[in-house]
Design a protein around this motif. Structure first.
Motif, PDB file in Angstrom:
ATOM      1  N   VAL A  12     -13.658  85.669  63.312  1.00  0.00           N
ATOM      2  CA  VAL A  12     -13.209  85.014  62.091  1.00  0.00           C
ATOM      3  C   VAL A  12     -14.425  84.446  61.375  1.00  0.00           C
ATOM      4  O   VAL A  12     -15.264  83.780  61.987  1.00  0.00           O
ATOM      5  N   HIS A  13     -14.514  84.726  60.071  1.00  0.00           N
ATOM      6  CA  HIS A  13     -15.602  84.194  59.261  1.00  0.00           C
ATOM      7  C   HIS A  13     -15.023  83.428  58.074  1.00  0.00           C
ATOM      8  O   HIS A  13     -14.067  83.895  57.439  1.00  0.00           O
ATOM      9  N   TYR A  14     -15.578  82.266  57.794  1.00  0.00           N
ATOM     10  CA  TYR A  14     -15.201  81.481  56.631  1.00  0.00           C
ATOM     11  C   TYR A  14     -16.373  81.454  55.651  1.00  0.00           C
ATOM     12  O   TYR A  14     -17.416  80.869  55.943  1.00  0.00           O
ATOM     13  N   TYR A  15     -16.206  82.123  54.497  1.00  0.00           N
ATOM     14  CA  TYR A  15     -17.236  82.126  53.455  1.00  0.00           C
ATOM     15  C   TYR A  15     -18.607  82.518  54.023  1.00  0.00           C
ATOM     16  O   TYR A  15     -19.634  81.933  53.696  1.00  0.00           O
ATOM     17  N   GLY A  16     -18.597  83.509  54.898  1.00  0.00           N
ATOM     18  CA  GLY A  16     -19.837  84.022  55.467  1.00  0.00           C
ATOM     19  C   GLY A  16     -20.296  83.328  56.723  1.00  0.00           C
ATOM     20  O   GLY A  16     -21.217  83.813  57.402  1.00  0.00           O
ATOM     21  N   ASP A  17     -19.698  82.182  57.056  1.00  0.00           N
ATOM     22  CA  ASP A  17     -20.081  81.466  58.273  1.00  0.00           C
ATOM     23  C   ASP A  17     -19.186  81.901  59.436  1.00  0.00           C
ATOM     24  O   ASP A  17     -17.990  82.142  59.263  1.00  0.00           O
ATOM     25  N   LYS A  48      -4.767  79.736  65.010  1.00  0.00           N
ATOM     26  CA  LYS A  48      -4.253  80.219  63.731  1.00  0.00           C
ATOM     27  C   LYS A  48      -4.398  81.734  63.610  1.00  0.00           C
ATOM     28  O   LYS A  48      -3.545  82.400  63.016  1.00  0.00           O
ATOM     29  N   ALA A  49      -5.458  82.282  64.187  1.00  0.00           N
ATOM     30  CA  ALA A  49      -5.625  83.736  64.174  1.00  0.00           C
ATOM     31  C   ALA A  49      -4.541  84.402  65.013  1.00  0.00           C
ATOM     32  O   ALA A  49      -3.945  85.410  64.606  1.00  0.00           O
ATOM     33  N   LEU A  50      -4.253  83.848  66.181  1.00  0.00           N
ATOM     34  CA  LEU A  50      -3.211  84.411  67.035  1.00  0.00           C
ATOM     35  C   LEU A  50      -1.857  84.376  66.341  1.00  0.00           C
ATOM     36  O   LEU A  50      -1.014  85.262  66.536  1.00  0.00           O
ATOM     37  N   LEU A  51      -1.643  83.348  65.519  1.00  0.00           N
ATOM     38  CA  LEU A  51      -0.382  83.192  64.798  1.00  0.00           C
ATOM     39  C   LEU A  51      -0.352  83.957  63.474  1.00  0.00           C
ATOM     40  O   LEU A  51       0.660  83.957  62.780  1.00  0.00           O
ATOM     41  N   GLY A  52      -1.472  84.605  63.141  1.00  0.00           N
ATOM     42  CA  GLY A  52      -1.531  85.342  61.881  1.00  0.00           C
ATOM     43  C   GLY A  52      -1.663  84.466  60.661  1.00  0.00           C
ATOM     44  O   GLY A  52      -1.320  84.878  59.554  1.00  0.00           O
ATOM     45  N   LEU A  53      -2.188  83.251  60.832  1.00  0.00           N
ATOM     46  CA  LEU A  53      -2.310  82.304  59.725  1.00  0.00           C
ATOM     47  C   LEU A  53      -3.670  82.356  59.041  1.00  0.00           C
ATOM     48  O   LEU A  53      -3.853  81.750  57.980  1.00  0.00           O
ATOM     49  N   VAL A  54      -4.639  83.029  59.655  1.00  0.00           N
ATOM     50  CA  VAL A  54      -5.944  83.258  59.024  1.00  0.00           C
ATOM     51  C   VAL A  54      -6.320  84.721  59.227  1.00  0.00           C
ATOM     52  O   VAL A  54      -5.870  85.368  60.174  1.00  0.00           O
ATOM     53  N   ILE A  62       0.888  90.118  71.259  1.00  0.00           N
ATOM     54  CA  ILE A  62       1.684  89.090  71.933  1.00  0.00           C
ATOM     55  C   ILE A  62       2.965  89.745  72.447  1.00  0.00           C
ATOM     56  O   ILE A  62       3.717  90.327  71.662  1.00  0.00           O
ATOM     57  N   PHE A  63       3.161  89.673  73.749  1.00  0.00           N
ATOM     58  CA  PHE A  63       4.270  90.392  74.382  1.00  0.00           C
ATOM     59  C   PHE A  63       4.250  91.869  73.994  1.00  0.00           C
ATOM     60  O   PHE A  63       5.286  92.502  73.825  1.00  0.00           O
ATOM     61  N   GLY A  64       3.034  92.415  73.812  1.00  0.00           N
ATOM     62  CA  GLY A  64       2.898  93.824  73.490  1.00  0.00           C
ATOM     63  C   GLY A  64       3.203  94.188  72.056  1.00  0.00           C
ATOM     64  O   GLY A  64       3.272  95.371  71.709  1.00  0.00           O
ATOM     65  N   GLN A  65       3.374  93.186  71.180  1.00  0.00           N
ATOM     66  CA  GLN A  65       3.730  93.439  69.789  1.00  0.00           C
ATOM     67  C   GLN A  65       2.819  92.646  68.852  1.00  0.00           C
ATOM     68  O   GLN A  65       2.086  91.750  69.274  1.00  0.00           O
ATOM     69  N   ARG A  66       2.907  92.972  67.568  1.00  0.00           N
ATOM     70  CA  ARG A  66       2.223  92.171  66.549  1.00  0.00           C
ATOM     71  C   ARG A  66       3.002  90.876  66.327  1.00  0.00           C
ATOM     72  O   ARG A  66       4.227  90.846  66.459  1.00  0.00           O
ATOM     73  N   VAL A  67       2.306  89.823  65.971  1.00  0.00           N
ATOM     74  CA  VAL A  67       2.941  88.517  65.859  1.00  0.00           C
ATOM     75  C   VAL A  67       4.066  88.516  64.826  1.00  0.00           C
ATOM     76  O   VAL A  67       5.095  87.832  64.996  1.00  0.00           O
ATOM     77  N   ILE A  74       8.271  82.533  68.747  1.00  0.00           N
ATOM     78  CA  ILE A  74       7.034  81.759  68.849  1.00  0.00           C
ATOM     79  C   ILE A  74       7.220  80.420  68.135  1.00  0.00           C
ATOM     80  O   ILE A  74       7.563  80.381  66.952  1.00  0.00           O
ATOM     81  N   ALA A  75       6.992  79.325  68.847  1.00  0.00           N
ATOM     82  CA  ALA A  75       7.076  77.984  68.265  1.00  0.00           C
ATOM     83  C   ALA A  75       5.668  77.414  68.106  1.00  0.00           C
ATOM     84  O   ALA A  75       4.824  77.582  68.990  1.00  0.00           O
ATOM     85  N   TYR A  76       5.431  76.728  66.989  1.00  0.00           N
ATOM     86  CA  TYR A  76       4.104  76.210  66.668  1.00  0.00           C
ATOM     87  C   TYR A  76       4.196  74.734  66.322  1.00  0.00           C
ATOM     88  O   TYR A  76       4.979  74.331  65.454  1.00  0.00           O
ATOM     89  N   VAL A  77       3.397  73.921  67.004  1.00  0.00           N
ATOM     90  CA  VAL A  77       3.297  72.491  66.701  1.00  0.00           C
ATOM     91  C   VAL A  77       1.871  72.226  66.222  1.00  0.00           C
ATOM     92  O   VAL A  77       0.934  72.223  67.025  1.00  0.00           O
ATOM     93  N   PRO A  78       1.667  72.043  64.913  1.00  0.00           N
ATOM     94  CA  PRO A  78       0.313  71.835  64.383  1.00  0.00           C
ATOM     95  C   PRO A  78      -0.212  70.442  64.706  1.00  0.00           C
ATOM     96  O   PRO A  78       0.506  69.592  65.246  1.00  0.00           O
ATOM     97  N   GLN A  79      -1.465  70.211  64.367  1.00  0.00           N
ATOM     98  CA  GLN A  79      -2.038  68.876  64.537  1.00  0.00           C
ATOM     99  C   GLN A  79      -1.272  67.866  63.692  1.00  0.00           C
ATOM    100  O   GLN A  79      -0.878  68.156  62.563  1.00  0.00           O
ATOM    101  N   ARG A  80      -1.084  66.667  64.218  1.00  0.00           N
ATOM    102  CA  ARG A  80      -0.371  65.630  63.482  1.00  0.00           C
ATOM    103  C   ARG A  80      -1.058  65.307  62.162  1.00  0.00           C
ATOM    104  O   ARG A  80      -0.399  64.975  61.176  1.00  0.00           O
TER     105      ARG A  80
END
Length: 250
Positions: A12-17, A48-54, A62-67, A74-80
């Motif tokens: 994963v690269h953000y703006y070249g970094d 986030k990459a595993l969840l397809g968010l970036v 995941i379980f042999g399939q695309r997310v 799949i349940a996601y609990v983000p940072q508070r």
């Protein structure tokens, strides 16, 4: 043992970094998996990459399939810190949102959905707060509500980003016990964590990151002074005892 998550050459690269570079690993089903590393190591980016968010380069299965083919599972609990706690929503409604993936857009929530949400609140000890707005709760209570939302979803795979940051000891104990119960049910839990003293107590498998993969596998194999120094820097000092191992510095 069945693989839950398989990752090949993920970058994963953000703006070249570089955020993550050429990460490959696989993790087993029915385990609590810890993700640790220093600040800026790419832990949340990986989730986030595993969840397809970036956007990312590489392959994720995941379980042999695309997310996108198994979002309901799949349940996601983000940072508070990323959640708007001023949003005017009641606790019971926030938890009921966990059922939305199972409800067609043209239908209302059914009695079955409300019962699942109620049970989830009971599991985290928050049933008496159902009519309160989430902004009125303490940090630990807020986190328990969002864990309840994930429970209400009836998922097989849970992603939790720093679930123990800024919460009280009682809430942390309740959440840890719940995660262990989920594991006993065959669920897989993927947790970003920062407190190294709890690693051996909380997790079955471990991912050690610092923009690249430092180590992945059973905790007893990965959580050792050599790998910790690779992740946290050559100047880090590892204090070890029979009960815990802590990295200090650099």
């Amino acid at each position: 043992m069945k693989k839950t998550i398989e990752v090949k050459n993920l970058s994963v690269h953000y703006y070249g970094d570089i955020a993550l570079e050429n990460v490959s690993f696989s993790m087993n089903e029915g385990n609590i998996i810890g993700v640790v590393g220093p600040n800026g190591a790419g832990k949340s980016t990986l989730m986030k990459a595993l969840l397809g968010l970036v956007k990312f380069d590489g392959e994720v299965s995941i379980f042999g399939q695309r997310v996108n083919e198994l979002r309901k599972n799949i349940a996601y609990v983000p940072q508070r810190s990323t959640i708007d706690w001023d949003f005017p929503i009641l606790v019971e409604d926030a938890v009921l949102m966990g059922r939305y993936m199972h409800i067609p857009w043209y239908k209302k929530t059914a009695k079955k959905d409300r019962e699942k949400a109620e049970k989830a609140l009971e599991q985290v000890g928050m049933e008496s707060f159902r009519k309160k707005q989430i902004g009125e709760l303490s940090g630990g209570q807020q986190q328990r509500v969002f864990i309840a939302r994930a429970l209400a979803q009836d998922a097989d795979l849970f992603f939790l980003d720093e679930p123990f940051v800024g919460i009280d000891v009682n809430s942390e104990e309740i959440i840890v016990n719940l995660l262990k119960q989920l594991r006993e049910q065959g669920k897989t839990i993927f947790v970003i964590h920062h407190d190294l003293s709890k690693v051996e107590t909380y997790f079955d498998e471990l991912l050690m990151l610092n923009q690249r993969l430092i180590g992945a596998g059973p905790v007893k194999e990965i959580f050792n002074p050599q790998i910790l120094k690779q992740a946290y820097g050559g100047n880090a000092a590892v204090i070890s005892s029979d009960k815990e191992m802590v990295v200090v510095g650099p």
